[in-house]
Design a protein around this motif. Structure first.
Motif, PDB file in Angstrom:
ATOM      1  N   PRO A 144       0.826  -1.220   0.000  1.00 42.68           N
ATOM      2  CA  PRO A 144       0.000   0.000   0.000  1.00 42.68           C
ATOM      3  C   PRO A 144       0.854   1.261   0.000  1.00 42.68           C
ATOM      4  O   PRO A 144       1.908   1.310   0.652  1.00 42.68           O
ATOM      5  CB  PRO A 144      -0.813  -0.129   1.294  1.00 42.68           C
ATOM      6  CG  PRO A 144      -0.848  -1.603   1.585  1.00 42.68           C
ATOM      7  CD  PRO A 144       0.472  -2.134   1.107  1.00 42.68           C
ATOM      8  N   GLU A 145       0.390   2.278  -0.721  1.00 41.39           N
ATOM      9  CA  GLU A 145       1.153   3.527  -0.780  1.00 41.39           C
ATOM     10  C   GLU A 145       1.360   4.120   0.601  1.00 41.39           C
ATOM     11  O   GLU A 145       2.399   4.729   0.877  1.00 41.39           O
ATOM     12  CB  GLU A 145       0.452   4.522  -1.699  1.00 41.39           C
ATOM     13  CG  GLU A 145       0.621   4.224  -3.173  1.00 41.39           C
ATOM     14  CD  GLU A 145       0.134   5.370  -4.052  1.00 41.39           C
ATOM     15  OE1 GLU A 145       0.664   6.500  -3.893  1.00 41.39           O
ATOM     16  OE2 GLU A 145      -0.779   5.141  -4.865  1.00 41.39           O
ATOM     17  N   ALA A 146       0.367   3.948   1.488  1.00 45.94           N
ATOM     18  CA  ALA A 146       0.504   4.489   2.841  1.00 45.94           C
ATOM     19  C   ALA A 146       1.653   3.805   3.582  1.00 45.94           C
ATOM     20  O   ALA A 146       2.388   4.453   4.350  1.00 45.94           O
ATOM     21  CB  ALA A 146      -0.797   4.323   3.613  1.00 45.94           C
ATOM     22  N   VAL A 147       1.810   2.495   3.362  1.00 49.06           N
ATOM     23  CA  VAL A 147       2.919   1.771   3.983  1.00 49.06           C
ATOM     24  C   VAL A 147       4.241   2.243   3.381  1.00 49.06           C
ATOM     25  O   VAL A 147       5.224   2.475   4.104  1.00 49.06           O
ATOM     26  CB  VAL A 147       2.743   0.251   3.808  1.00 49.06           C
ATOM     27  CG1 VAL A 147       3.982  -0.499   4.281  1.00 49.06           C
ATOM     28  CG2 VAL A 147       1.513  -0.229   4.569  1.00 49.06           C
ATOM     29  N   GLU A 148       4.280   2.383   2.060  1.00 40.39           N
ATOM     30  CA  GLU A 148       5.500   2.866   1.410  1.00 40.39           C
ATOM     31  C   GLU A 148       5.913   4.228   1.971  1.00 40.39           C
ATOM     32  O   GLU A 148       7.080   4.442   2.330  1.00 40.39           O
ATOM     33  CB  GLU A 148       5.284   2.963  -0.099  1.00 40.39           C
ATOM     34  CG  GLU A 148       6.514   3.449  -0.850  1.00 40.39           C
ATOM     35  CD  GLU A 148       6.279   3.588  -2.346  1.00 40.39           C
ATOM     36  OE1 GLU A 148       7.274   3.773  -3.082  1.00 40.39           O
ATOM     37  OE2 GLU A 148       5.111   3.531  -2.784  1.00 40.39           O
ATOM     38  N   THR A 149       4.965   5.152   2.075  1.00 44.42           N
ATOM     39  CA  THR A 149       5.267   6.488   2.588  1.00 44.42           C
ATOM     40  C   THR A 149       5.775   6.430   4.019  1.00 44.42           C
ATOM     41  O   THR A 149       6.767   7.093   4.379  1.00 44.42           O
ATOM     42  CB  THR A 149       4.017   7.371   2.509  1.00 44.42           C
ATOM     43  OG1 THR A 149       3.595   7.473   1.135  1.00 44.42           O
ATOM     44  CG2 THR A 149       4.286   8.766   3.056  1.00 44.42           C
ATOM     45  N   ALA A 150       5.116   5.618   4.842  1.00 44.46           N
ATOM     46  CA  ALA A 150       5.526   5.501   6.243  1.00 44.46           C
ATOM     47  C   ALA A 150       6.914   4.886   6.362  1.00 44.46           C
ATOM     48  O   ALA A 150       7.719   5.290   7.224  1.00 44.46           O
ATOM     49  CB  ALA A 150       4.511   4.672   7.021  1.00 44.46           C
ATOM     50  N   MET A 151       7.226   3.912   5.520  1.00 43.62           N
ATOM     51  CA  MET A 151       8.522   3.240   5.614  1.00 43.62           C
ATOM     52  C   MET A 151       9.661   4.114   5.085  1.00 43.62           C
ATOM     53  O   MET A 151      10.793   4.036   5.584  1.00 43.62           O
ATOM     54  CB  MET A 151       8.481   1.906   4.857  1.00 43.62           C
ATOM     55  CG  MET A 151       7.566   0.874   5.489  1.00 43.62           C
ATOM     56  SD  MET A 151       7.980   0.520   7.220  1.00 43.62           S
ATOM     57  CE  MET A 151       6.536   1.195   8.043  1.00 43.62           C
TER      58      MET A 151
END
Length: 326
Positions: free
Chosen positions: A231-238
């Motif tokens: 998920p893009e949200a996971v990518e951004t957070a990581m």
């Protein structure tokens, strides 16, 4: 997945003469893997057949990683003449399948994987070649070489190379540190191995092609995974998690986008080659995801010259082609 002819004699010399040899996996290269069972113990046999494969880089990087406290498989025996390596078995809990069954743990598992990258990047790099402009260009060129003719397009190769030259400077900035780049760091090459606290409980596989390069590359490999949706949200957070741990210098966000586009273009070319040359149709299933990721990267301002090339040379309807002849 018939075991190589030299395997029984090799295993006998290594003290595993009574072991069963069971198919485990193949990959996109000529390498194959077998699980070796011998009463209460088991191991993994890597078959890296010469002249197509050379297991020595794997042995070198495994030694480097374990020397720094990371969990690469221990080398139990090897026969370089026949390309056979007996490895420690990390078991069956790959991050890919684990997260398929436990999606609620996605954030925590990716956080561990990103933390491991920060740990790796804090260590001196391996004694391997540099991920330089020539390698980046050769890899990116796989897309026009293989994908374009597969969808009936004739494209401007010279302009493509020129566009990449215009954007790769950000990856080679003097401020960017040079680190060990494993090059295939993603959910199918990371094992969960409880009890390895120093390595954050993560076992590393498929690192034989390691080079010295930019720290954003393996982060892209992990978070823009060719084989599973992150998920893009996971990518951004990581990305934010990595930056908090490593405090990378230079224009990291731009380098991340450029390396994402470069890697995804390379993979589109490789997966098309696996289909057209090697008859491995399953790799077509990954192409829509790869185009989605590439198009997202191309929206970054740092990639404007490459984005213009794609707009001119590969129309949108040719990027998500259905391949009716598969």
């Amino acid at each position: 997945m018939t075991p190589p002819a030299a395997a029984p004699a090799f295993l006998a010399r290594a003290g595993w003469g009574d072991a069963q040899i069971l198919p485990l996996a193949g990959d996109a290269s000529f390498r194959r893997y077998f699980r070796i069972h011998d009463t209460a113990r088991q191991a993994v046999l890597m078959d890296a057949p010469p002249p197509h494969e050379d297991p020595r880089p794997f042995l070198t990087i495994a030694d480097h990683l374990t020397g720094q406290g990371f969990a690469a498989p221990a080398i139990l025996a090897h026969d370089l003449e026949h390309g056979l390596v007996l490895l420690e078995d990390f078991g069956d809990i790959r991050v890919r399948e684990y997260l398929d069954a436990a999606p609620h743990e996605e954030h925590s598992v990716y956080e561990r994987a990103v933390s491991l990258l920060a740990d790796l990047h804090a260590q001196p790099p391996a004694s391997v070649p540099l991920y330089d402009r020539g390698v980046y260009q050769r890899e990116a060129a796989l897309l026009p070489e293989w994908y374009a003719p597969a969808v009936g397009l004739s494209v401007d190769d010279a302009a493509y190379s020129k566009a990449w030259d215009a954007v790769l400077d950000v990856v080679e900035e003097d401020d960017a540190p040079r680190v060990t780049v494993l090059r295939d760091y993603h959910a199918e090459n990371i094992m969960l191995i409880p009890g390895h606290e120093q390595s954050r409980g993560l076992g590393l596989l498929d690192f034989q092609d390691a080079l010295i390069g930019h720290p954003a590359y393996d982060l892209v490999s992990l978070l823009q995974d060719a084989r599973r949706d992150v998920p893009e949200a996971v990518e951004t957070a990581m990305i934010a998690h990595y930056k908090a741990l490593a405090a990378p210098r230079g224009n990291f966000d731009a380098a991340y986008a450029v390396l994402g586009a470069q890697r995804n273009a390379k993979i589109i070319g490789i997966f098309t080659r696996l289909w057209k040359r090697d008859g491995k149709l399953r790799y077509l299933d990954f192409l829509p995801r790869m185009w989605t990721l590439l198009e997202r990267d191309l929206r970054h301002p740092a990639l404007a010259p490459v984005s213009r090339w794609f707009a001119t040379n590969i129309p949108a309807d040719k990027r998500h082609q259905a391949f009716s002849d598969r």
